[in-house]
Write an enzyme that holds these catalytic residues in place. Sequence first.
Site, mmCIF file in Angstrom:
data_model
loop_
_atom_site.group_PDB
_atom_site.id
_atom_site.type_symbol
_atom_site.label_atom_id
_atom_site.label_comp_id
_atom_site.label_asym_id
_atom_site.label_seq_id
_atom_site.Cartn_x
_atom_site.Cartn_y
_atom_site.Cartn_z
ATOM 1 N N CYS A 120 -27.390 -6.424 57.354
ATOM 2 C CA CYS A 120 -26.061 -6.990 57.606
ATOM 3 C C CYS A 120 -24.951 -6.140 56.995
ATOM 4 O O CYS A 120 -23.826 -6.121 57.494
ATOM 5 C CB CYS A 120 -25.960 -8.397 57.042
ATOM 6 S SG CYS A 120 -27.254 -9.535 57.584
ATOM 7 N N ASP B 132 -30.071 -13.707 52.752
ATOM 8 C CA ASP B 132 -30.732 -14.981 53.018
ATOM 9 C C ASP B 132 -32.034 -14.761 53.783
ATOM 10 O O ASP B 132 -33.052 -15.399 53.504
ATOM 11 C CB ASP B 132 -29.829 -15.884 53.865
ATOM 12 C CG ASP B 132 -28.574 -16.310 53.138
ATOM 13 O OD1 ASP B 132 -28.459 -16.024 51.933
ATOM 14 O OD2 ASP B 132 -27.703 -16.912 53.782
ATOM 15 N N ASP C 35 -23.752 -13.823 55.435
ATOM 16 C CA ASP C 35 -23.192 -15.178 55.473
ATOM 17 C C ASP C 35 -22.189 -15.491 54.358
ATOM 18 O O ASP C 35 -21.082 -15.958 54.612
ATOM 19 C CB ASP C 35 -24.315 -16.212 55.382
ATOM 20 C CG ASP C 35 -25.262 -16.174 56.568
ATOM 21 O OD1 ASP C 35 -25.157 -15.224 57.363
ATOM 22 O OD2 ASP C 35 -26.100 -17.074 56.678
ATOM 23 N N LYS C 36 -22.589 -15.299 53.105
ATOM 24 C CA LYS C 36 -21.766 -15.732 51.975
ATOM 25 C C LYS C 36 -20.638 -14.753 51.698
ATOM 26 O O LYS C 36 -19.691 -15.075 50.976
ATOM 27 C CB LYS C 36 -22.609 -15.909 50.713
ATOM 28 C CG LYS C 36 -23.851 -16.752 50.903
ATOM 29 C CD LYS C 36 -23.568 -18.053 51.604
ATOM 30 C CE LYS C 36 -24.845 -18.713 52.082
ATOM 31 N NZ LYS C 36 -25.634 -17.915 53.032
ATOM 32 N N CYS D 18 -26.882 -11.294 61.683
ATOM 33 C CA CYS D 18 -27.813 -11.988 62.588
ATOM 34 C C CYS D 18 -27.127 -12.375 63.894
ATOM 35 O O CYS D 18 -25.988 -12.851 63.898
ATOM 36 C CB CYS D 18 -28.377 -13.215 61.910
ATOM 37 S SG CYS D 18 -29.298 -12.839 60.405
ATOM 38 N N GLU E 291 -31.161 -22.957 51.887
ATOM 39 C CA GLU E 291 -31.234 -23.229 53.320
ATOM 40 C C GLU E 291 -32.683 -23.498 53.708
ATOM 41 O O GLU E 291 -33.586 -22.794 53.254
ATOM 42 C CB GLU E 291 -30.701 -22.038 54.122
ATOM 43 C CG GLU E 291 -29.230 -21.799 53.941
ATOM 44 C CD GLU E 291 -28.720 -20.600 54.723
ATOM 45 O OE1 GLU E 291 -27.497 -20.472 54.860
ATOM 46 O OE2 GLU E 291 -29.543 -19.796 55.198
ATOM 47 N N SER F 92 -29.744 -22.928 57.510
ATOM 48 C CA SER F 92 -29.289 -21.677 58.098
ATOM 49 C C SER F 92 -28.560 -21.980 59.397
ATOM 50 O O SER F 92 -28.844 -22.978 60.075
ATOM 51 C CB SER F 92 -30.495 -20.783 58.375
ATOM 52 O OG SER F 92 -30.171 -19.761 59.280
#
Length: 563
Positions: free
Chosen positions: A53, A85, A127-128, A198, A449, A475
């Site tokens: 990512c 993740d 994500d975060k 993702c 998650e 997730s």
Amino acid sequence: MTDHKTRSHSSLVVDGMERAPSRAMLYPVGFTDEDFKKPQVGVASTWSMVTPCNMHINRLADDAAKGVDGNGGKAVIFNTITISDGISMGTEGMKYSLVSREVIADSIETVVGCQGFDGVVAIGGCDKNMPGCMIGIARLNRPAVFVYGGTILPGCHGDKKLDVVSVFEAVGARANNRIDDEELHQIESKAIPGPGSCGGMYTANTMASAIEALGMSLPGSSAQAAISEDKQRDCERAGAQVLKLLELDLKPRDIMTKPAFENAITVVIALGGSTNAVLHLLAMAHACGVDLNLDDFTRIGQNVPMLADLKPSGKYSMAELVEIGGIQPLMKELLKAGLLHGDCMTVTGKTLAENLAEAPDYPDGQQIIQPLDQPIKKDSHLVILRGNLAPEGAVAKITGKEGLKFTGKAKVFDCEELALKAILNGSIQKGDVIVIRFEGPKGGPGMREMLSPTSAVMGKGLGKEVALITDGRFSGGTHGFVVGHITPEAYAGGPLAIVKDGDEITIDAETRELTLHVNFGDIKHRLALWIQPKPRYTRGVLAKYARTVSSASEGAVTDKYLD
């Protein structure tokens, strides 16, 4: 561009005779005499080789710096962390995932505040990263633009497109002997072909879209491939735009207003986005001093349809949405329908309506975004539930494909690993409600998650036959009949703590209730006998997090109790 207005922070660090030592420290890192007269823009890079990512973000940071330096500013690149993740999912390490959001926010605030940067470009991939960057930007309230690192391209096996969720679901399929070891290996080795986040409407793409709708990214930033000329140009333009925002004195909290957050919620719903958006938008709003709560998601969701046929519940990937124009045409349609606040200011220096005036329409024949009058679901898939099992709220992701109501008998597990083992060994049967508790922000700690259990359920072919509820979270890749963010969490003495095997539970998306079919007296008696477990961590970052974090219904922020 040497006026004090655009250098209100850096001038305190580098101007004047007494600041000679500061200037001396900056010559070795590339400053010239002329650079000290320019506004300084910090470029917050989340680059690392921890995850695909973020593996390309160092190059994007260079592009953003080029945009700053080429337009009269001085860029200074610095790093913050990222975790993965996808790699840590289902392990003890996943407890650090949500914690990383706070570390990112704290580190950006720390570097920018310490170094006296006048503006910020923040580039996030996983994500975060995105809410972490935005929380830091909101706290600082200095002119800023967020840049999304971009989506990954799909993997391919045979004639089937793959992503990381394909691998998690393949594990369940292998456990059920629906595929063999070689097939599993083929899927895992082909699912992730290169850099980028993702590829479905999972949390990264959801949050990128939300931030664009919020007005804090340049138009189009959320729907670009990670490795593309479009993304390079996006970064350069972001660097240049921060300098314009300095001239305009347009700050993040001028943009991140309550109506702007309502726009973000509307776009997340239309796209069928991740439940994590609820948690992260609440946290971002808290950082801005905006009063956003769970009831706002219900209020907005009653009028906004789900329109996108995107993974995980749909057919298409983010890369395919990029090909038809991203989210700008969707936002234009939502604006025409009166579902967006067009007068909200954005980082372009123009309103949302002005930005969308020239947005194209989707091409004829595309199947990814449905017309407003033919929605996939007429109202929100993000359903806020309350009831005797979630007095302070819970978040369900119900697209309608799973049904709208589920009643079953509880199978209770005090951690994710035990639940996953039971799913894979066949202990979970049709009609069960899997209960995973002590996975909340304090109890986990870290609110893991539950992608491994939910994917195993889907891989086992039980997606419509069982439900899963938890005080943890999900997730963006999760689909099925699932409820998370149950508050109060079990560790804090919420009713989830006293659920027993065999108790009947109902999830009702129409009445928005999560009900434990045990009478009030028995619930009260069980709670009176309940003893809080000892904390799982007493030192280090997880212990600090557990002691400071607020409820998931408040965004799981770590400075809530400083107010």
